[in-house]
Design a protein around this motif. Structure first.
Motif, PDB file in Angstrom:
ATOM      1  N   PRO A   1      31.204  32.342  34.888  1.00  0.00           N
ATOM      2  CA  PRO A   1      30.659  33.235  33.865  1.00  0.00           C
ATOM      3  C   PRO A   1      31.309  34.620  33.983  1.00  0.00           C
ATOM      4  O   PRO A   1      31.429  35.146  35.094  1.00  0.00           O
TER       5      PRO A   1
ATOM      6  N   ALA B   1      34.261  22.463  35.640  1.00  0.00           N
ATOM      7  CA  ALA B   1      34.099  22.900  34.259  1.00  0.00           C
ATOM      8  C   ALA B   1      32.714  22.496  33.749  1.00  0.00           C
ATOM      9  O   ALA B   1      32.209  21.425  34.089  1.00  0.00           O
ATOM     10  N   PRO B   2      32.090  23.345  32.941  1.00  0.00           N
ATOM     11  CA  PRO B   2      30.708  23.084  32.497  1.00  0.00           C
ATOM     12  C   PRO B   2      30.485  21.703  31.874  1.00  0.00           C
ATOM     13  O   PRO B   2      29.459  21.075  32.138  1.00  0.00           O
ATOM     14  N   GLN B   3      31.423  21.207  31.104  1.00  0.00           N
ATOM     15  CA  GLN B   3      31.220  19.912  30.443  1.00  0.00           C
ATOM     16  C   GLN B   3      31.243  18.734  31.411  1.00  0.00           C
ATOM     17  O   GLN B   3      30.869  17.626  31.045  1.00  0.00           O
TER      18      GLN B   3
ATOM     19  N   ASN C   1      23.550  31.761  42.679  1.00  0.00           N
ATOM     20  CA  ASN C   1      24.517  30.814  42.135  1.00  0.00           C
ATOM     21  C   ASN C   1      23.961  29.400  42.324  1.00  0.00           C
ATOM     22  O   ASN C   1      23.626  29.005  43.434  1.00  0.00           O
TER      23      ASN C   1
ATOM     24  N   THR D   1      36.745  28.415  32.045  1.00  0.00           N
ATOM     25  CA  THR D   1      35.466  27.941  31.517  1.00  0.00           C
ATOM     26  C   THR D   1      34.352  27.917  32.567  1.00  0.00           C
ATOM     27  O   THR D   1      33.179  27.982  32.204  1.00  0.00           O
ATOM     28  N   ALA D   2      34.709  27.823  33.833  1.00  0.00           N
ATOM     29  CA  ALA D   2      33.713  27.569  34.877  1.00  0.00           C
ATOM     30  C   ALA D   2      32.995  28.811  35.387  1.00  0.00           C
ATOM     31  O   ALA D   2      31.842  28.728  35.804  1.00  0.00           O
TER      32      ALA D   2
ATOM     33  N   ARG E   1      29.798  19.028  34.644  1.00  0.00           N
ATOM     34  CA  ARG E   1      28.775  19.251  35.672  1.00  0.00           C
ATOM     35  C   ARG E   1      27.687  18.187  35.577  1.00  0.00           C
ATOM     36  O   ARG E   1      27.500  17.544  34.561  1.00  0.00           O
ATOM     37  N   ARG E   2      26.994  18.006  36.688  1.00  0.00           N
ATOM     38  CA  ARG E   2      25.878  17.056  36.810  1.00  0.00           C
ATOM     39  C   ARG E   2      26.324  15.606  36.629  1.00  0.00           C
ATOM     40  O   ARG E   2      25.567  14.765  36.153  1.00  0.00           O
TER      41      ARG E   2
END
Length: 154
Positions: free
Chosen positions: A19, A80-82, A116, A16-17, A84-85
């Motif tokens: 692209p 993983a995108p969910q 990136n 998922t991480a 992040r931040r």
């Protein structure tokens, strides 16, 4: 075996991480082979910020590195995108650097694709650009993108 479960956790984040546009993700065999090599290490972070995620779903990120003498290269680093931040990447990178320091490493290296967004995190932790590899990455559209080599002196 814990390492097989951890390989599953790494691959769950990997899928998922990264692209798919740039071909940066490694496949399961590449990661598994790297883990068999001496002086390779990895770290995980859970969604709660802990070092030992309970399962695949709660695994937020990982790093994979290898060392030679007093130098260590960060081969892969992902959140993983969910997740992040939320400060998890910051915590994971800080842990990687602290562990490298505790193992007597004098310099850390990494390469990243130009543009990136993780570059901001690396700079925050003191990594400095030391070189460029023009056209190192190729996107799925054929675009060539430079790799930026970075170093952190400990």
């Amino acid at each position: 075996m814990e390492q097989i479960e951890d390989l599953d956790r790494i691959m769950a984040v990997m899928t998922t991480a990264f692209p798919p546009d740039y071909g940066e993700a490694w496949n399961r065999r590449q990661v598994g082979d790297a883990l068999l090599i001496g002086r390779t290490r990895y770290g995980l972070i859970g969604a709660d910020g802990g070092e030992h995620p309970q399962d695949l779903a709660s695994t937020a990120g990982f790093f994979l590195s290898r060392s030679i003498f007093d130098e260590e290269e960060l081969l892969l680093f992902a959140v993983a995108p969910q997740y992040r931040r939320q400060g998890l990447g910051d915590s994971l990178l800080a842990r990687f650097i602290a562990q490298a320091r505790s193992f007597g490493m004098g310099r850390l290296f990494l390469e990243m694709r130009e543009g990136n967004p993780a570059g901001n995190l690396y700079r925050k932790h003191g990594f400095q650009p030391i070189g460029i590899r023009p056209g190192y990455y190729r996107s799925t559209t054929g675009e060539r993108i430079a790799a930026i080599s970075q170093e952190l002196k400990l």
